[in-house]
Design an enzyme around this catalytic site. Structure first.
Site, PDB file in Angstrom:
ATOM      1  N   ASP A  99     -10.306   3.859   4.418  1.00  0.00           N
ATOM      2  CA  ASP A  99     -10.807   2.486   4.306  1.00  0.00           C
ATOM      3  C   ASP A  99     -12.337   2.467   4.254  1.00  0.00           C
ATOM      4  O   ASP A  99     -12.934   1.450   3.889  1.00  0.00           O
ATOM      5  CB  ASP A  99     -10.340   1.652   5.512  1.00  0.00           C
ATOM      6  CG  ASP A  99      -9.170   0.747   5.182  1.00  0.00           C
ATOM      7  OD1 ASP A  99      -8.984   0.436   3.978  1.00  0.00           O
ATOM      8  OD2 ASP A  99      -8.442   0.349   6.103  1.00  0.00           O
ATOM      9  N   LYS A 152       0.844  -1.201   0.000  1.00  0.00           N
ATOM     10  CA  LYS A 152       0.000   0.000   0.000  1.00  0.00           C
ATOM     11  C   LYS A 152       0.877   1.248   0.000  1.00  0.00           C
ATOM     12  O   LYS A 152       0.618   2.205  -0.718  1.00  0.00           O
ATOM     13  CB  LYS A 152      -0.923   0.000   1.229  1.00  0.00           C
ATOM     14  CG  LYS A 152      -2.069  -1.001   1.089  1.00  0.00           C
ATOM     15  CD  LYS A 152      -2.858  -1.160   2.376  1.00  0.00           C
ATOM     16  CE  LYS A 152      -3.907  -2.261   2.198  1.00  0.00           C
ATOM     17  NZ  LYS A 152      -4.629  -2.580   3.433  1.00  0.00           N
ATOM     18  N   GLN A 161      -4.029  -1.175   9.583  1.00  0.00           N
ATOM     19  CA  GLN A 161      -4.111  -2.522   9.005  1.00  0.00           C
ATOM     20  C   GLN A 161      -4.742  -3.499  10.004  1.00  0.00           C
ATOM     21  O   GLN A 161      -4.327  -3.552  11.173  1.00  0.00           O
ATOM     22  CB  GLN A 161      -2.701  -2.991   8.603  1.00  0.00           C
ATOM     23  CG  GLN A 161      -2.671  -4.322   7.892  1.00  0.00           C
ATOM     24  CD  GLN A 161      -3.366  -4.288   6.527  1.00  0.00           C
ATOM     25  OE1 GLN A 161      -3.224  -3.343   5.762  1.00  0.00           O
ATOM     26  NE2 GLN A 161      -4.135  -5.321   6.220  1.00  0.00           N
TER      27      GLN A 161
END
Ligand code: NDP
Length: 296
Positions: free
Chosen positions: A121, A54, A98
């Site tokens: 997200d 990412k 994460q």
């Protein structure tokens, strides 16, 4: 094999090129790049790979940002303090923690602590609520990528029967909301659904996000359907497999069988996976633009 294979890698490249151009325009306008901060707690090998990818992908399109690597012993209070600092930092447009987190940390508490307008997200309850009420917010990356793959297939969603297998907050539920927003008639299936095969066979668009290797068989697929396979399952290969490989990645759909019946299908790997990262970059640019626009 009759289905069109939906090349997520190629589509992701074009999304990334668009984001790179958007980032260049953002820098010209605001004198700084969009900022994405990625937080990793612990040493889970898969999470290490995801977060590295990412961060690398964001650097490649000109997004600035740090990868915060915290030890597995990090307390909830320490993580919340970092998030508070990133929330307050004006050069930070996107924050991503994460998952999964170590057991001493409550996942929901952490996700709720990220400012909704920096929640790239799309997991914050405010963003989930905006999506559910058909308003614009930050949409979770994987379902967003799935919608682009459905568009690539040329599938008309208006009035179509869509079936989403899996009802997680990060994939299944937002996926169903997006399909509903595009005027499909949506069924959500899950582990308690009766006669799952029959429900799947009704689908013009079948999205599977379960995490069970090759659960969906070829005869569960309606001829000509568009099949989006979100699943990523690592399965062991028999001893003596070509290239000395011991395992391989498969989806939730039995690809060879389904590809003989479907009109279009995503492969695993190379389908949904690359789109998730591309959409994260898109969300970061969007979050940066929306936050600065709000300020006028
Ligand atoms: P979760 O484990 O959170 O949810 C799984 C869902 O599948 C649940 O709703 C569960 O039902 C349902 N389910 C489980 N077993 C069955 C079954 N036998 N029949 C029908 N439904 C079933 O998973 P995620 O949504 O987080 O992820 C799903 C898959 O997608 C995983 O393989 C994951 O690795 C992958 N993934 C891939 C991404 C990518 O970028 N390609 C991104 C995110 C996820 P119930 O609610 O009843 O328990």
């Amino acid at each position: 094999m009759s289905a069109t294979i939906l090349d997520g890698k190629k589509l992701a490249e074009s999304v990334r090129a668009e984001v790179a151009a958007g980032v260049a325009r953002f820098v010209a306008e605001h004198g700084r790049p969009p900022g994405l901060e990625v937080v990793l707690v612990g040493e889970d090998p898969a999470s290490q790979v995801y977060t590295r990818n990412k961060q690398k992908a964001s650097m490649e399109v000109g997004i600035r940002g740090e990868l915060h690597t915290l030890p597995a012993s990090t307390t909830e209070a320490e993580l919340l303090a970092l998030l508070e600092r990133l929330n307050e930092d004006d050069a930070v447009d996107g924050i991503l923690v994460q998952l999964p987190l170590p057991s001493q940390i409550q996942e929901q508490k952490v996700l709720d602590a990220i400012r909704a307008d920096k929640d790239v997200d799309g997991f914050h309850p405010v963003n989930a609520g905006l999506l559910a009420s058909g308003r614009s917010g930050l949409v979770p990356c994987t379902p967003r990528g799935c919608m682009k793959l459905i568009a690539l297939a040329g599938t008309k969603l208006e009035g179509a029967r869509a079936v989403v297998v899996g009802r997680s907050n990060i994939v299944g539920k937002p996926m169903a909301q997006l399909l509903l927003g595009a005027n499909a008639t949506v069924t959500m299936a899950h582990s308690r659904t009766k006669d799952l095969a029959a429900r799947c066979r009704e689908a013009d668009v079948l999205v599977v996000a379960v995490g069970r290797a090759e659960l969906v068989r070829g005869d569960w697929v309606k001829p000509g359907a568009t099949v989006i396979d979100v699943g990523m399952n690592r399965v062991a290969l028999p001893e003596g497999a070509p290239g000395g490989k011991t395992s391989k990645l498969v989806g939730d759909v039995a690809f060879e069988e389904a590809a003989r019946v479907a009109g279009a299908i995503t492969p695993v790997p190379g389908g949904v996976g690359p789109m998730t990262i591309a959409c994260l970059l898109e969300n970061t640019l969007l979050a940066a633009k929306q936050r600065l626009a709000k300020r006028g």
